[in-house]
Design an enzyme around this catalytic site. Structure first.
Site, PDB file in Angstrom:
ATOM      1  N   TYR A   1      -3.815  -6.167  15.281  1.00 27.62           N
ATOM      2  CA  TYR A   1      -3.600  -5.311  14.118  1.00 27.62           C
ATOM      3  C   TYR A   1      -3.110  -3.968  14.669  1.00 27.62           C
ATOM      4  O   TYR A   1      -3.900  -3.156  15.153  1.00 27.62           O
ATOM      5  CB  TYR A   1      -4.881  -5.158  13.312  1.00 27.62           C
TER       6      TYR A   1
ATOM      7  N   TRP B   1      -6.826 -14.291  10.820  1.00 29.57           N
ATOM      8  CA  TRP B   1      -6.878 -12.838  10.954  1.00 29.57           C
ATOM      9  C   TRP B   1      -8.260 -12.297  11.293  1.00 29.57           C
ATOM     10  O   TRP B   1      -8.386 -11.230  11.895  1.00 29.57           O
ATOM     11  CB  TRP B   1      -6.384 -12.166   9.678  1.00 29.57           C
TER      12      TRP B   1
ATOM     13  N   ASP C   1      -2.031  -1.385  13.234  1.00 29.41           N
ATOM     14  CA  ASP C   1      -2.439  -0.154  12.561  1.00 29.41           C
ATOM     15  C   ASP C   1      -3.708   0.411  13.206  1.00 29.41           C
ATOM     16  O   ASP C   1      -4.069   1.558  12.956  1.00 29.41           O
ATOM     17  CB  ASP C   1      -2.652  -0.392  11.063  1.00 29.41           C
TER      18      ASP C   1
ATOM     19  N   ASP D   1      -7.174 -14.190   0.525  1.00 30.53           N
ATOM     20  CA  ASP D   1      -8.252 -13.513   1.248  1.00 30.53           C
ATOM     21  C   ASP D   1      -9.011 -12.561   0.348  1.00 30.53           C
ATOM     22  O   ASP D   1      -8.538 -12.168  -0.715  1.00 30.53           O
ATOM     23  CB  ASP D   1      -7.658 -12.733   2.429  1.00 30.53           C
ATOM     24  N   GLU D   2     -10.195 -12.185   0.787  1.00 34.49           N
ATOM     25  CA  GLU D   2     -10.962 -11.078   0.206  1.00 34.49           C
ATOM     26  C   GLU D   2     -10.941 -11.091  -1.325  1.00 34.49           C
ATOM     27  O   GLU D   2     -10.514 -10.134  -1.965  1.00 34.49           O
ATOM     28  CB  GLU D   2     -10.409  -9.745   0.733  1.00 34.49           C
TER      29      GLU D   2
ATOM     30  N   ASP E   1      -0.235  -6.172  -3.946  1.00 33.60           N
ATOM     31  CA  ASP E   1      -1.640  -5.895  -3.652  1.00 33.60           C
ATOM     32  C   ASP E   1      -2.212  -5.100  -4.822  1.00 33.60           C
ATOM     33  O   ASP E   1      -1.525  -4.840  -5.821  1.00 33.60           O
ATOM     34  CB  ASP E   1      -1.797  -5.149  -2.326  1.00 33.60           C
TER      35      ASP E   1
ATOM     36  N   ARG F   1       0.844  -1.206   0.000  1.00 34.19           N
ATOM     37  CA  ARG F   1       0.000   0.000   0.000  1.00 34.19           C
ATOM     38  C   ARG F   1       0.872   1.245   0.000  1.00 34.19           C
ATOM     39  O   ARG F   1       0.645   2.174  -0.776  1.00 34.19           O
ATOM     40  CB  ARG F   1      -0.917  -0.021   1.220  1.00 34.19           C
TER      41      ARG F   1
ATOM     42  N   TRP G   1      -0.706  -2.856   8.649  1.00 37.28           N
ATOM     43  CA  TRP G   1      -1.182  -2.533   7.298  1.00 37.28           C
ATOM     44  C   TRP G   1      -0.996  -1.039   7.053  1.00 37.28           C
ATOM     45  O   TRP G   1      -1.273  -0.216   7.925  1.00 37.28           O
ATOM     46  CB  TRP G   1      -2.642  -2.952   7.145  1.00 37.28           C
TER      47      TRP G   1
ATOM     48  N   HIS H   1      -6.853  -9.195  -4.652  1.00 35.26           N
ATOM     49  CA  HIS H   1      -5.805  -8.205  -4.353  1.00 35.26           C
ATOM     50  C   HIS H   1      -4.743  -8.185  -5.470  1.00 35.26           C
ATOM     51  O   HIS H   1      -3.545  -8.109  -5.192  1.00 35.26           O
ATOM     52  CB  HIS H   1      -5.142  -8.505  -3.002  1.00 35.26           C
TER      53      HIS H   1
ATOM     54  N   GLU I   1      -2.129   1.363   4.731  1.00 37.94           N
ATOM     55  CA  GLU I   1      -2.945   2.361   4.050  1.00 37.94           C
ATOM     56  C   GLU I   1      -2.776   3.751   4.678  1.00 37.94           C
ATOM     57  O   GLU I   1      -2.751   4.759   3.964  1.00 37.94           O
ATOM     58  CB  GLU I   1      -4.428   1.968   4.096  1.00 37.94           C
TER      59      GLU I   1
END
Length: 556
Positions: free
Chosen positions: A420, A395, A422, A308-309, A171, A142, A470, A242, A472
């Protein structure tokens, strides 16, 4: 002795101190040469003492004892003598880190502040870690982190006896690893035109190109630097979701019958892109090629493939993806994602490596290698007898880890509700770009990686724990420092030390007292941690929207 993480046992001995001077020597056998080299380099820089080679039985000595576990060590200090006895190179390095800590915070500086006064206190210490995987994830996709900052982060991990650096290299927002057979991944996919500033609700962008990547030699250097500090670097190449950055460079990897993938760029939003890989043989071969080069660089047992995702809308709308589902004898798009993960699970296993992925990889099952419907029965297929050795990064909570452990898979516990980093450290508007639940230093210290409901056999499948960062909302090493510390120090004790498994029984007050002196260590290392009373003015981000979640995190 305010040691963090706390050792198994430590005894302070009166009138047994060892003052160091220019005649003090440092000796080790060949098997522990790496720890000797690291310790001499670190202490010579900080103290100005030469610490030249000596003879066994004198000065500071590293001793190899194969009866100890590989990461275990004993440290004994007496007048004129300090001995680190270790089960292997990693144990010697951890013992050396403890020895440095005994010299005080100034031993962490890169140049001497004084010429004399370096004294090792008389001690007897025995120590070994609770978990074999004590990790931290660094998201360099990111926001790219320059190599020098990655090396600095490795030093921070090693000082806290954390032994896994999970590098999130790819990503939607960027591709960070050089792949020589696919040069567009770094020519095009390693940078984006602009970035969101804060959460999307704020509608702010910086309109500044952002990018960067690590050459293969950069990564070799990072891996070697980490290895000298007893740290394994685990790469993550995220698939099949991703992946918009990769698709922007090689449009044929996307679902071309649904989206004009040639018009895609590297994604400039945060969140989860709906542009995912197509499941064709060509795409599978492409990522096998990527992974061949990744395996040449990274010697780690585990390779993280995300999993994931992965939104399924494009696969549902794609005639090619639907034909692929029928061709493979699968039932739906969820099974298609499972097939992709299973393919690479076996592909890595055939090369002596192990897949690790986020807990979504459990959806569809990992136990038996995938095969099409209508093929020979399980008893007839040789691959049916092959069982996955994939591991799971849990996670979304404890649930995925519990299911994986009970199914016989190794687990790294890293639930977002607890570790996490962040996520914000305190309530209030002063926290920079506040995200997620409030997770204080005490909250992290009371995190227990092994759920109480696991039986003894399943509990042994929890091979470790990991704190994730993470990026971002972290665009520099200074931002990472603020969010990681001091909570990463608390996490290191959770991962290393023999704390009570009931979080309520842990001596947080005692840890807090040790943290008071440990902050001086962080100061000497140049870590810009969050102060006890809140962020410095320059650590705040007034007016930048975050995404705070109120209340206590759910137990899932």
């Amino acid at each position: 002795m305010d040691l963090i993480p706390a050792p198994l046992s430590s005894v302070r001995l009166q009138d047994q101190d060892f003052p160091l001077d220019r005649s003090t020597t440092l000796t080790a056998p060949p098997a522990l040469a790496g720890a000797e080299r690291w310790l001499r380099t670190a202490l010579t820089a900080a103290t100005g003492l030469p610490l030249g080679p000596g003879r066994p039985g004198e000065g500071v000595e590293l001793v190899h004892d194969e009866t100890l576990a590989g990461e275990a060590y004993r440290l004994s200090v007496r007048p004129g003598r300090a001995v680190v006895t270790a089960g292997g190179p990693a144990g010697a390095l951890w013992g050396a880190q403890t020895l440095r800590r005994l010299l005080g915070p100034d031993a962490y500086r890169r140049a001497p502040l004084r010429d004399t006064g370096w004294v090792l206190p008389g001690v007897d210490i025995e120590d070994a870690p609770r978990f074999g995987w004590r990790g931290a994830l660094l998201d360099v996709a990111r926001h790219f982190l320059p190599k020098s900052d990655v090396l600095r982060f490795i030093d921070q991990l090693s000082a806290h006896k954390l032994n896994v650096l999970h590098l999130h290299l790819t990503d939607d927002q960027g591709w960070r690893v050089e792949i020589k057979r696919y040069p567009k991944l770094t020519e095009l996919a390693s940078w984006r035109e602009r970035s969101m500033v804060g959460y999307r609700s704020g509608q702010r962008r910086d309109d500044r190109p952002h990018g960067g990547f690590y050459t293969q030699d950069d990564l070799r250097e990072i891996i070697a630097y980490a290895a000298e500090r007893a740290i394994t670097v685990v790469p993550e190449i995220d698939l099949p979701g991703h992946s918009q950055a990769a698709i922007s460079a090689y449009p044929e990897l996307g679902n071309t019958d649904v989206v004009d993938t040639a018009a895609l760029g590297v994604w400039t939003d945060w969140g989860v892109s709906h542009n995912v890989l197509n499941p064709s043989e060509g795409t599978i071969r492409f990522f096998e090629g990527v992974l061949e080069e990744v395996l040449e660089l990274f010697p780690s047992e585990f390779v993280h493939l995300g999993g994931d995702e992965c939104p399924k809308e494009q696969w549902k709308d794609s005639a090619a993806a639907q034909e692929r589902i029928r061709e493979l004898g699968l039932g739906n798009e969820d099974e298609l994602q499972s097939w992709v993960i299973r393919h690479f699970d076996r592909w890595l296993a055939e090369r002596g490596r192990r897949l690790i992925g986020w807990d979504e990889i459990l959806e569809g099952g990992l136990a038996i290698a995938a095969g099409p419907k209508g093929a020979p029965t399980d008893s007839e297929r040789p691959e049916a007898r092959w069982r996955s050795r994939a591991a799971v990064s849990s996670w979304r909570g404890y649930g995925g880890g519990i299911a994986a452990a009970e199914a016989g898979h190794d687990v790294v516990m890293c639930p977002e509700q607890h570790v996490y980093l962040d996520h914000r450290q305190a309530p209030g508007a002063e926290e920079p770009i506040p995200v997620g639940f409030v997770r204080t230093l005490e909250d992290v210290y009371r995190f227990e990686p092994v759920p109480a409901q696991l039986d003894e056999v399943a509990a042994r499948r929890v091979i470790g724990t990991q704190a994730n960062l993470w990026s971002e909302f972290m665009d520099s090493a200074r931002d990472i420092d603020y969010r990681a510390f001091p909570r990463l120090a608390a996490f290191s004790e959770v991962a290393w030390s023999a704390l009570p498994t009931d979080p309520a029984e842990r001596d947080y007050a005692g840890f807090e007292r040790r943290m008071e002196s440990h902050r001086a260590v962080l100061d000497a290392l140049g870590v810009e941690y969050r102060p006890v009373d809140g962020p410095h003015p320059w650590q705040r981000r007034p007016g930048v929207a975050g995404r705070p979640i109120e209340g206590l995190p759910p137990v899932v």
